[in-house]
Design a protein around this motif. Sequence first.
Motif, mmCIF file in Angstrom:
data_model
loop_
_atom_site.group_PDB
_atom_site.id
_atom_site.type_symbol
_atom_site.label_atom_id
_atom_site.label_comp_id
_atom_site.label_asym_id
_atom_site.label_seq_id
_atom_site.Cartn_x
_atom_site.Cartn_y
_atom_site.Cartn_z
ATOM 1 N N PRO A 3 -0.077 5.654 3.815
ATOM 2 C CA PRO A 3 -0.844 6.613 3.643
ATOM 3 C C PRO A 3 -1.982 6.604 4.144
ATOM 4 C CG PRO A 3 -0.372 3.599 2.966
ATOM 5 C CD PRO A 3 0.488 4.339 3.824
ATOM 6 N N PRO A 4 -3.254 7.189 4.441
ATOM 7 C CA PRO A 4 -3.849 7.661 5.330
ATOM 8 C C PRO A 4 -4.621 7.036 5.294
ATOM 9 C CG PRO A 4 -4.348 8.611 3.270
ATOM 10 C CD PRO A 4 -2.955 8.292 3.161
ATOM 11 N N SER A 5 -5.532 6.544 6.958
ATOM 12 C CA SER A 5 -6.528 5.488 7.152
ATOM 13 C C SER A 5 -7.859 5.622 6.162
ATOM 14 C CB SER A 5 -6.794 5.953 8.370
ATOM 15 O OG SER A 5 -7.749 4.299 9.033
ATOM 16 N N GLY A 6 -7.640 4.278 5.915
ATOM 17 C CA GLY A 6 -8.867 4.010 4.514
ATOM 18 C C GLY A 6 -8.534 4.084 3.541
ATOM 19 N N GLN A 56 4.115 5.672 -5.607
ATOM 20 C CA GLN A 56 3.510 6.190 -6.722
ATOM 21 C C GLN A 56 2.738 6.684 -7.402
ATOM 22 O OE1 GLN A 56 5.185 2.892 -8.566
ATOM 23 N NE2 GLN A 56 4.327 2.948 -10.398
ATOM 24 N N GLU A 57 1.207 7.008 -6.506
ATOM 25 C CA GLU A 57 0.273 7.676 -6.748
ATOM 26 C C GLU A 57 0.417 9.425 -7.156
ATOM 27 O OE1 GLU A 57 -4.365 7.716 -6.111
ATOM 28 O OE2 GLU A 57 -3.798 6.178 -6.616
ATOM 29 N N GLN A 58 1.005 9.388 -5.849
ATOM 30 C CA GLN A 58 1.848 10.428 -5.600
ATOM 31 C C GLN A 58 2.681 10.937 -6.520
ATOM 32 O OE1 GLN A 58 2.300 11.846 -1.247
ATOM 33 N NE2 GLN A 58 2.629 9.306 -0.965
ATOM 34 N N PRO A 102 -6.103 2.550 -3.396
ATOM 35 C CA PRO A 102 -4.923 2.841 -4.899
ATOM 36 C C PRO A 102 -6.043 3.277 -6.309
ATOM 37 C CG PRO A 102 -4.452 0.977 -3.874
ATOM 38 C CD PRO A 102 -5.991 0.963 -3.030
ATOM 39 N N ARG A 103 -5.720 4.016 -6.896
ATOM 40 C CA ARG A 103 -6.122 4.787 -7.885
ATOM 41 C C ARG A 103 -7.484 3.443 -8.915
ATOM 42 N NH1 ARG A 103 -3.166 7.211 -10.361
ATOM 43 N NH2 ARG A 103 -3.286 9.594 -9.100
ATOM 44 N N GLN A 104 -6.757 1.901 -9.366
ATOM 45 C CA GLN A 104 -7.884 1.214 -9.038
ATOM 46 C C GLN A 104 -8.358 0.342 -8.566
ATOM 47 O OE1 GLN A 104 -4.095 0.947 -8.850
ATOM 48 N NE2 GLN A 104 -3.080 0.647 -11.095
ATOM 49 N N VAL A 105 -8.675 0.619 -7.473
ATOM 50 C CA VAL A 105 -9.512 -0.119 -6.339
ATOM 51 C C VAL A 105 -10.729 1.317 -6.637
ATOM 52 C CG1 VAL A 105 -10.489 -0.693 -4.666
ATOM 53 C CG2 VAL A 105 -8.093 -1.122 -5.012
ATOM 54 N N ARG A 106 -10.215 2.860 -6.454
ATOM 55 C CA ARG A 106 -11.787 3.155 -6.313
ATOM 56 C C ARG A 106 -12.451 3.713 -7.503
ATOM 57 N NH1 ARG A 106 -6.586 6.674 -4.791
ATOM 58 N NH2 ARG A 106 -6.295 7.727 -6.436
ATOM 59 N N GLU A 107 -11.127 3.380 -8.646
ATOM 60 C CA GLU A 107 -11.835 3.775 -10.253
ATOM 61 C C GLU A 107 -12.945 2.420 -10.105
ATOM 62 O OE1 GLU A 107 -8.587 4.057 -13.090
ATOM 63 O OE2 GLU A 107 -8.538 6.157 -12.325
ATOM 64 N N ALA A 108 -12.812 1.176 -9.739
ATOM 65 C CA ALA A 108 -13.115 -0.045 -10.416
ATOM 66 C C ALA A 108 -14.056 0.269 -8.896
ATOM 67 C CB ALA A 108 -12.473 -1.308 -9.362
ATOM 68 N N ARG A 109 -14.319 0.945 -8.138
ATOM 69 C CA ARG A 109 -15.673 1.208 -7.356
ATOM 70 C C ARG A 109 -16.698 1.848 -8.105
ATOM 71 N NH1 ARG A 109 -15.694 -1.421 -1.682
ATOM 72 N NH2 ARG A 109 -13.546 -1.905 -1.591
ATOM 73 N N ALA A 110 -16.019 2.815 -8.485
ATOM 74 C CA ALA A 110 -16.991 3.881 -8.728
ATOM 75 C C ALA A 110 -17.926 3.583 -9.711
ATOM 76 C CB ALA A 110 -15.640 5.311 -9.515
ATOM 77 N N GLN A 111 -16.807 3.101 -11.200
ATOM 78 C CA GLN A 111 -17.136 2.079 -12.356
ATOM 79 C C GLN A 111 -19.053 1.340 -12.023
ATOM 80 O OE1 GLN A 111 -14.357 -0.075 -14.577
ATOM 81 N NE2 GLN A 111 -13.903 2.042 -15.546
ATOM 82 N N MET A 135 0.716 -0.985 -0.144
ATOM 83 C CA MET A 135 0.304 -0.083 0.123
ATOM 84 C C MET A 135 1.270 1.274 -0.044
ATOM 85 S SD MET A 135 -2.943 -0.971 0.211
ATOM 86 C CE MET A 135 -4.500 0.470 0.143
ATOM 87 N N SER A 136 2.119 1.203 0.706
ATOM 88 C CA SER A 136 3.260 2.477 1.318
ATOM 89 C C SER A 136 3.700 1.979 -0.562
ATOM 90 C CB SER A 136 4.051 2.188 1.980
ATOM 91 O OG SER A 136 5.033 3.066 1.775
#
Length: 233
Positions: free
Chosen positions: A200-203, A142-144, A206-215, A136-137
Amino acid sequence: MKKMIKTVALGSAMALATVAAQPALAAKSAPAAPSDGGTIIPGLAVANLDAVVANSNAYKTAEQQRETTYKAQYDQAKARNDQLTAQIKPMVDKFNADRQAANPNQASLQQQAAAIQQLQEKGKAELQQILQPVAMSQAYVQEQIEDKLNDALKAAMKKRNVSMVLSPDSVIAFNGAAYNLNQDILNELNTAIPSAQLVPPSGWEPRQVREARAQQAAAEGAQQSTSTQPTGR
């Protein structure tokens, strides 16, 4: 059976150890060919963005800091990996000895192979769970950096009057000095993000997970909207 034997022997020796090792984005450099004295095409450049990220100050600093910040996870993973290796080795040794018999019991060999592979998969899942904070770190750092990469690329292109950037994978050869934009992008990136937050902050996801959830949420919303629409007579 021979294929299964190779898989068992190789897997026990390597699979668990590679999981316990720290994953890292390998530092790459864009391939370059010496100039042949040909005509230089203005406005064209080549850049290896993976190499730029891996060589950025923020990425390299985070890699060093992570060894200390997540030392407990690394040590725990190594200790568990050593335990699993010690547990699997005699099973593999017996398997290899049994298959060398004049008339090997194929049913027994299959059972042994299945038991070894099951233990390997369980161990791999254990190690991945232990090293989850590390993964996760790495994703967070990498995302930043990637969030600043596009602006750094555009700034480098503007300064070099470049209108098109190609990936090294799509080019057979090029004059590195004339076309390589790596260092220019790296300079811009180091200015834009000299360091990254390691933990990373609590909760955070990664972007891929957030995008998958949004989709998924959008698809479910569209489905619900369709199902609630009144039907004509």
